[in-house]
Design a protein around this motif. Structure first.
Motif, short mmCIF file in Angstrom:
data_model
loop_
_atom_site.label_atom_id
_atom_site.label_comp_id
_atom_site.label_asym_id
_atom_site.label_seq_id
_atom_site.Cartn_x
_atom_site.Cartn_y
_atom_site.Cartn_z
N TYR A 161 -1.50 -2.36 -0.64
CA TYR A 161 -2.74 -1.70 -0.24
C TYR A 161 -2.41 -0.81 0.95
O TYR A 161 -3.31 -0.10 1.36
CB TYR A 161 -3.68 -2.71 0.15
CG TYR A 161 -4.03 -3.13 1.59
CD1 TYR A 161 -4.72 -2.74 2.44
CD2 TYR A 161 -3.07 -4.21 1.94
CE1 TYR A 161 -5.00 -3.29 3.55
CE2 TYR A 161 -3.01 -4.53 3.34
CZ TYR A 161 -4.09 -4.25 4.24
OH TYR A 161 -4.19 -4.66 5.52
N LEU A 162 -1.17 -0.78 1.25
CA LEU A 162 -0.77 0.02 2.69
C LEU A 162 -1.16 1.77 2.42
O LEU A 162 -1.87 1.97 3.32
CB LEU A 162 0.70 0.04 2.62
CG LEU A 162 1.38 -1.35 3.46
CD1 LEU A 162 2.69 -1.32 3.65
CD2 LEU A 162 0.64 -1.54 4.93
N PRO A 163 -0.74 2.25 1.40
CA PRO A 163 -1.35 3.58 1.04
C PRO A 163 -2.97 3.68 1.27
O PRO A 163 -3.51 5.03 1.44
CB PRO A 163 -0.91 3.87 -0.02
CG PRO A 163 0.22 3.02 -0.53
CD PRO A 163 -0.05 1.72 0.09
N ALA A 164 -3.75 2.57 1.00
CA ALA A 164 -5.17 2.72 1.07
C ALA A 164 -5.85 2.38 2.38
O ALA A 164 -6.94 2.80 2.43
CB ALA A 164 -5.65 1.67 -0.01
N MET A 165 -4.96 2.18 3.47
CA MET A 165 -5.82 1.91 4.74
C MET A 165 -6.53 3.02 5.30
O MET A 165 -7.57 2.85 5.65
CB MET A 165 -4.56 1.53 5.85
CG MET A 165 -4.10 -0.12 5.31
SD MET A 165 -2.60 -0.67 6.42
CE MET A 165 -3.57 -0.90 7.76
N PRO A 166 -5.79 4.12 5.28
CA PRO A 166 -6.84 5.47 5.86
C PRO A 166 -8.04 5.70 4.99
O PRO A 166 -9.08 5.97 5.44
CB PRO A 166 -5.76 6.62 5.81
CG PRO A 166 -4.29 6.00 5.82
CD PRO A 166 -4.45 4.92 4.87
#
Length: 402
Positions: free
Chosen positions: A33-38
């Protein structure tokens, strides 16, 4: 006859695959989910700091869970507690997907981590059930190399899922992964026979953590790995915003840069697996910490001065992350070898303190978030220096695990 002696061929490979997935629960739960944080921050009207605290919330649950699952596993065996933990992980993942606010996501991440910690702490204990000394360290490195495939493709896959279905679908995929792991667990043998189980109650087992903390070498191993973990989680919490928001990297491309670091970790794990028999656990751990400290200085310079731009940050973080291949396996194995009859409890204590350090570093990254990579770089450097001081407490001489 040990499980190790009875497992051959295809069974051995299946055991390797399942243990890799169990130990990889922590990275799988975060990296996907890191790419989804923003995107999550914008969708839930949350600030950058609050979104970064979804990492901190996960670490809180992960620390608490390890302290509980370790002694439970020492008393009741490995398989049943792992199954209970995976079921809790599925519930937490579904709750993340259904959360209406960032604070609900943070709470659900705690539940998710409570479950995931069972697989990690008891997966490590299973390795100690089957192997000892440098062989255990080599096996740990091999498993980490295999399981590194997950964080290698996790951000890439997460970026694509984000484009196709949105950030909530990422957590539904994690729930599905947990269900698959429950099915795979049926084929996993019990590695702790009844004659080797601890008969003490959970309360007494928790109290014995205090005795373990009085052991100087356990503290040194834990400090070395723990402060290094703190820097790693500062990187994990801060890099999505540093790469995507500050340097303008498209979210779907974040996984490629993250994957470079995983390749570095895989390579270092392979080197460690080959050399640890020759030089010992302590020597390889010290080499890894020195590499981390030198690289951390480069990360801080690139973050604070913008030297080299995005490339400068990526290159220095590559060498810093690669040090994990020498630090993690050896710090855990070294601590467990001190009291092998309580490997589950030691694995839990070391893991809890190591990941616990990540709570504070990720909280600090969120607290001091200013839209630049500077907070991340500064924390990486400070924690690397602390790890170096910790490993110096081991003194001279190699720990051969015998």
């Amino acid at each position: 006859m040990t499980v190790q002696n009875t497992m051959t061929g295809g069974r051995n490979l299946r055991l390797l695959a399942i243990l890799s997935a169990l130990i990889g629960f922590a990275s799988i739960s975060t990296d996907l989910y890191l790419p989804a944080m923003p995107t999550m921050a914008r969708a839930l009207n949350a600030g950058l700091g609050a979104t970064e605290w979804t990492v901190s919330g996960y670490l809180v649950g992960f620390c608490i869970g390890q302290l509980i699952w370790g002694p439970v596993g020492d008393r009741y065996g490995r398989r049943v507690p792992v199954a209970c933990g995976i079921a809790l992980f599925v519930v937490g993942s579904a709750a993340c997907a259904l959360s209406p606010t960032i604070w609900a996501v943070i709470g659900a991440r705690v539940v998710q981590a409570l479950g995931a910690s069972a697989g990690v702490v008891l997966g490590r204990a299973m390795i100690r059930d089957l192997y000892a000394g440098p062989q255990a360290a080599a096996m740990m490195s091999t498993l980490m190399t295999v399981m590194a495939v997950a964080p290698l493709i996790g951000p890439l896959l997460g970026g694509q899922i984000l484009l196709i279905g949105g950030w909530r679908v990422i957590f539904w995929c994690l729930a599905g992964f947990g269900i698959l792991m429950l099915a795979a667990l049926i084929t996993l043998p019990e590695t702790l026979p009844p004659r080797r189980r601890q008969s003490i109650g959970l309360g007494e087992a928790l109290g014995r953590y205090v005795a373990l903390l009085k052991h100087r070498r356990i503290l040194a191993y834990t400090g070395a790995g723990g402060f290094f973990y703190a820097g790693m989680f500062a990187y994990i919490a801060g890099s999505p915003f540093a790469y995507i928001d500050y340097h303008g990297l498209p979210a779907q491309h974040y996984g490629w840069l993250f994957g470079l670091n995983i390749l570095g970790i895989m390579g270092a794990n392979l080197i460690n697996a080959r050399l640890v028999h020759r030089y010992g656990v302590d020597a390889m751990l010290k080499a890894g910490i020195v590499l981390a400290a030198v690289s951390a200085l480069g990360v801080a310079i690139a973050s604070i001065t913008d030297f080299g731009g995005l490339a400068g940050l990526v290159v220095t973080l590559f060498f810093y992350a690669a040090a994990a291949g020498f630090v993690i396996a050896n710090s855990i194995t070294g601590a467990m070898e001190i009291v092998p009859e309580r490997s589950g409890a030691v694995s839990a204590l070391v893991g809890a303190l190591q990941y616990g350090s990540g709570i504070f570093s990720s909280l600090l990254v969120g607290l001091f978030a200013d839209g630049t990579p500077r907070p991340m770089g500064a924390i990486v450097l400070v924690t690397a220096i602390a790890a170096l001081l910790s490993v110096m407490a081991l003194g001279r001489g190699g720990h051969d695990g015998v």
